[in-house]
Design a protein around this motif. Structure first.
Motif, PDB file in Angstrom:
ATOM      1  N   ARG A 113       0.159  -1.075   0.030  1.00  0.00           N
ATOM      2  CA  ARG A 113       0.549   0.166  -0.274  1.00  0.00           C
ATOM      3  C   ARG A 113       0.443   1.256   0.105  1.00  0.00           C
ATOM      4  N   HIS A 114       0.173   2.463   0.083  1.00  0.00           N
ATOM      5  CA  HIS A 114       1.052   3.493  -0.116  1.00  0.00           C
ATOM      6  C   HIS A 114       0.179   3.891   0.955  1.00  0.00           C
ATOM      7  N   SER A 159      -1.214  12.515 -11.782  1.00  0.00           N
ATOM      8  CA  SER A 159       0.109  13.872 -11.585  1.00  0.00           C
ATOM      9  C   SER A 159       0.138  13.783  -9.982  1.00  0.00           C
ATOM     10  N   ARG A 160      -0.143  12.387  -9.073  1.00  0.00           N
ATOM     11  CA  ARG A 160       0.244  12.597  -8.342  1.00  0.00           C
ATOM     12  C   ARG A 160       1.800  10.973  -7.390  1.00  0.00           C
ATOM     13  N   LEU A 161       2.095  11.544  -7.237  1.00  0.00           N
ATOM     14  CA  LEU A 161       3.327   9.854  -7.318  1.00  0.00           C
ATOM     15  C   LEU A 161       2.692   9.228  -5.421  1.00  0.00           C
ATOM     16  N   ARG A 162       2.674   7.534  -6.013  1.00  0.00           N
ATOM     17  CA  ARG A 162       2.103   6.966  -4.964  1.00  0.00           C
ATOM     18  C   ARG A 162       3.749   5.928  -4.854  1.00  0.00           C
ATOM     19  N   ARG A 163       3.958   5.570  -3.181  1.00  0.00           N
ATOM     20  CA  ARG A 163       4.937   4.781  -3.176  1.00  0.00           C
ATOM     21  C   ARG A 163       4.873   4.090  -2.067  1.00  0.00           C
ATOM     22  N   VAL A 192       2.259   6.337 -10.682  1.00  0.00           N
ATOM     23  CA  VAL A 192       1.785   8.214 -10.592  1.00  0.00           C
ATOM     24  C   VAL A 192       0.523   7.771 -10.728  1.00  0.00           C
ATOM     25  N   VAL A 193      -0.842   8.742 -10.718  1.00  0.00           N
ATOM     26  CA  VAL A 193      -1.944   8.540 -11.193  1.00  0.00           C
ATOM     27  C   VAL A 193      -2.416  10.441 -10.569  1.00  0.00           C
TER      28      VAL A 193
END
Lengths: 115, 115
Positions: free
Chosen positions: A22-23, A69-73, A66-67
């Motif tokens: 999960r991010h 324009s937002r990063l998901r780590r 990147v979803v």
DNA sequence: CAGCATATACCGTTCACCGGCATATACGGC
DNA sequence: GCCGTATATGCCGGTGAACGGTATATGCTG
């Protein structure tokens, strides 16, 4: 050899990652759910904990996306993290059993609960 | 309304007092025993916690004795303390169950344990 | 276009716990 | 006789996880 006990928010973060990678934000949502709304992780707590758990080798980065324009780590449990969490589960169970047994034996249970 | 979670040393102190009224030093010994030797309460932790729990109404002074010129101040759980401890037992069980289920489902249990 | 959800990151503060020290008596070993 | 250990309570400085808030950015909804 004796690791310090995990505190509740940290335990729940590992539990969230035990189900699937999960991010950060998804961890917050899952922890809120599995704690019955009791633990609303603050951003400061969450990302500090993720960094700490990562440097302790209990979790690692799974992937980055990147979803919109937002990063998901995304993070996942390591084998070490799974061992650590399993140890904590045992400890929690033993403590809950001991306390539950004593409350019952002393007739101190307020509502006739099964604790 | 949402109390902050009890930390492990505090939980174990309440558990020690759930069996019978105990004085500080006896609490240290009992906690050492029920934690399988993991938690050796420091004097600072113990007496600070007893004061805090007392001012929170979770424990109260049971009696005082003088044995071999040494004071023994016995504490006991209050009804509020018993309720609080029972709530914590429930929470610990739920958390342990959730984490154990997920570890098992993910096949992440290192030793085929029953956690 | 204001507000909320999503998403990560930084920062000051709080507080339980840690570790050590002080105080005091009793007991056992050397 | 004295040292170390056990019993027993209490004080104090330091640490570190968690809290609470803010910053930064984008997209969706009213």
């Amino acid at each position: 050899m004796n690791e310090p006990p995990l505190r509740e928010p940290t335990f729940l973060i590992l539990t969230a990652l035990a189900e699937e990678p999960r991010h950060g934000y998804a961890v917050v949502e899952d922890v809120l759910r599995i704690s019955d709304g009791r633990i609303r992780l603050r951003a400061g707590t969450l990302y500090a904990a993720l960094d700490r758990l990562r440097s302790d080798g209990l979790i690692e980065v799974d992937r980055e996306e990147v979803v919109q324009s937002r990063l998901r780590r995304y993070y996942r449990l390591t084998a070490l993290g799974a061992t650590r969490l399993a140890d904590e589960v045992d400890r929690l169970r033993r403590h809950a059993d001991t306390a539950g047994r004593r409350l019952r034996a002393a007739g101190l249970l307020p509502e006739g609960g099964t604790a």
